[in-house]
Design a protein around this motif. Structure first.
Motif, mmCIF file in Angstrom:
data_model
loop_
_atom_site.group_PDB
_atom_site.id
_atom_site.type_symbol
_atom_site.label_atom_id
_atom_site.label_comp_id
_atom_site.label_asym_id
_atom_site.label_seq_id
_atom_site.Cartn_x
_atom_site.Cartn_y
_atom_site.Cartn_z
ATOM 1 N N ALA A 42 -4.061 8.513 1.965
ATOM 2 C CA ALA A 42 -4.511 7.082 2.038
ATOM 3 C C ALA A 42 -5.056 6.435 0.844
ATOM 4 O O ALA A 42 -4.846 5.386 0.427
ATOM 5 N N GLN A 66 -1.461 10.716 8.604
ATOM 6 C CA GLN A 66 -1.648 10.511 7.207
ATOM 7 C C GLN A 66 -3.305 10.545 7.147
ATOM 8 O O GLN A 66 -4.120 10.268 7.773
ATOM 9 N N GLY A 103 0.833 -1.381 0.035
ATOM 10 C CA GLY A 103 -0.066 -0.031 0.042
ATOM 11 C C GLY A 103 0.906 1.241 -0.125
ATOM 12 O O GLY A 103 2.058 1.203 -0.067
ATOM 13 N N PRO A 104 0.230 2.342 0.262
ATOM 14 C CA PRO A 104 0.871 3.530 0.110
ATOM 15 C C PRO A 104 1.862 3.975 1.250
ATOM 16 O O PRO A 104 2.766 4.859 1.118
ATOM 17 N N PHE A 105 1.633 3.232 2.381
ATOM 18 C CA PHE A 105 2.210 3.649 3.567
ATOM 19 C C PHE A 105 3.605 2.515 3.599
ATOM 20 O O PHE A 105 4.031 2.652 4.977
ATOM 21 N N HIS A 131 -3.227 4.662 -3.836
ATOM 22 C CA HIS A 131 -2.581 3.775 -3.909
ATOM 23 C C HIS A 131 -1.534 3.560 -5.088
ATOM 24 O O HIS A 131 -1.709 4.025 -6.126
ATOM 25 N N ALA A 159 -4.196 0.442 2.460
ATOM 26 C CA ALA A 159 -3.246 1.158 3.331
ATOM 27 C C ALA A 159 -3.128 0.834 4.667
ATOM 28 O O ALA A 159 -1.766 0.838 5.314
ATOM 29 N N THR A 170 -9.571 0.623 -1.049
ATOM 30 C CA THR A 170 -8.056 1.514 -0.995
ATOM 31 C C THR A 170 -7.587 1.729 0.454
ATOM 32 O O THR A 170 -6.390 1.525 0.764
#
Ligand code: NAD
Ligand code: MG
Length: 385
Positions: free
Chosen positions: A194, A189, A176-178, A197, A211, A207
């Motif tokens: 979040a 965040q 995921g994005p983090f 993606h 995250a 999505t």
């Protein structure tokens, strides 16, 4: 010509399913559609695909739609009764469950009872009621085909393998994005962060779940039910490129994997036409451009969505439902910007700690556990204000 119904036709999976129908007019036709409240898109879908039935969750939206499409023969339905009717009409052979959340539970169960094959995207339903659904699938002898890319990959990798030759399932996750962030960094965040993606474009809820890694937690429970393995046989690894969609290791240490570009159309189309394969337009994997496929251990101390899922699975009974329901509520509060990112974990853990497990819960018990979890969260947040 296969006649299909789609729950959640206006969403990410729903619209991609319709793209496949559009590209295969001789093989697929749409008999029933259902969506939440997007009147304009559902109207356009009715005009293009000419289903016999269409349902909107929202009663007012259904009334408005009924007027808009009065010049067509479609029958417009609404609410839970509408979702169930759309899922069980005699004309459909397969139901694509692309609705989001455990609201899909009753329609999916009724569709299986009515003998429909299921293409399952709606993982929340299987997570909350796998113990009811899998025996019903067996009893009815229907096809129950995964749409989730990882589970489609596992299903494809298993091919005709004997069940007792599976050593373990290796479920891949993009992270995921983090990915790589600390708990301290996660705390700040925002919703916009979040929703960014790195590899997939999907609906908002999944999505956010990607995250938090709750999506991977839900997928562990989904794999547990779909493939009849133990929790110990499911291993999650981070694979940031999302090219290997998941793998199966057999008792002789041989590993089968399914690879591809991150495109949900492949697993959707595979489920629609199983056991056939059909051509699909799009990019192929470019290994020379990718250069390397890499793997990492998931950070379970920071991304608590994953260990909480294993705890829910170990507790069994109604606990996976509480894990899921708390997450659904928490994610909707996060999307409304009423809670912070880390509070999603707090609410799931709190809901699970408070819940007394019901073993082998009925549909009514599951819906009661969902309500109990929502009440717990509402009360907890009210006390804070
Ligand atoms: P989305 O938010 O894009 O779409 C959800 C759909 O459900 C919409 O059509 C919406 O109108 C409908 N819906 C919501 N509540 C409803 C209700 N009460 N009654 C009728 N319709 C309702 O979601 P999505 O990303 O398409 O995900 C759908 C499901 O597929 C989820 O369970 C998700 O976990 C799963 N899934 C999605 C992807 C993906 O790439 N998007 C991948 C794997 C699994
Ligand atoms: Mg997935």
């Amino acid at each position: 010509m296969k006649k299909i119904g789609i729950l959640g036709s206006t969403g990410s999976i729903g619209t991609q399913t319709l793209d496949i129908v559009r590209n295969n007019p001789a093989d697929l036709s749409v008999t029933a559609l259902a969506a939440g409240s997007n009147i304009n898109l559902l109207e356009a879908q009715i005009r293009e695909f000419r289903p016999q039935y269409a349902a909107m969750w929202n009663e007012e939206a259904a009334n408005e739609l009924r007027i808009k499409v009065a010049d067509t023969p479609v029958k417009i339905l609404s609410g839970m009764a509408g979702l169930i009717e759309v899922s069980t009409v005699p004309e459909i052979e397969m139901l694509v469950t692309a609705i989001v959340g455990m609201i899909g539970l009753r329609p999916t169960i009724e569709a299986i009872k009515a003998g429909k094959d299921i293409a399952l995207a709606n993982k929340e339903t299987l997570v909350t009621a796998g113990h009811l659904i899998m025996p019903l699938v067996k009893k009815k002898g229907i096809k129950f085909l995964p749409v989730d890319s990882e589970h489609s990959a596992i299903f494809q990798s298993l091919a005709s393998a004997k069940h007792d030759t599976i050593k373990q399932i290796i479920l891949t996750a993009s992270g995921g994005p983090f990915r790589g962030k600390s708990a301290h960094e996660l705390a700040g965040q925002t919703k916009a962060d979040a929703l960014r993606h790195p590899n997939w474009t999907m609906g908002q809820k999944i999505t956010i779940d990607s995250a938090t890694l709750v999506n991977k937690g839900l997928e562990v429970i989904e794999a547990y039910w779909l493939f009849g393995v133990t929790a110990e046989q499911i291993k999650v690894i981070i694979h940031p490129q999302s090219i290997i969609h998941s793998m199966v290791e057999f008792i002789d240490r041989g590993i089968m994997a399914q690879l591809g570009t991150p495109d949900m159309k492949l697993p959707i189309q595979y489920a629609l036409f199983y056991p056939e394969r059909k051509p699909l337009q799009g990019e192929s994997v470019d290994f020379l451009a990718a250069k390397a496929l890499t793997f990492e251990e998931p950070d379970l101390d920071t991304f608590k969505g994953l260990p909480l899922a294993f705890s829910a699975l170990a507790a069994g009974g109604s606990m996976p439902c509480v894990y899921n329901a708390a997450n659904e509520k928490a994610v909707s509060l996060f999307l409304e910007e009423k809670i912070g990112f880390l509070q999603i974990y707090e609410l799931i853990a709190g809901g699970m700690a408070k819940h007394k497990v019901i073993l082998n819960p009925s549909v009514e018990d599951i819906l009661a556990a969902e309500l109990e979890t929502y009440n717990y969260i509402n009360e907890k947040l009210m006390r804070k204000v």
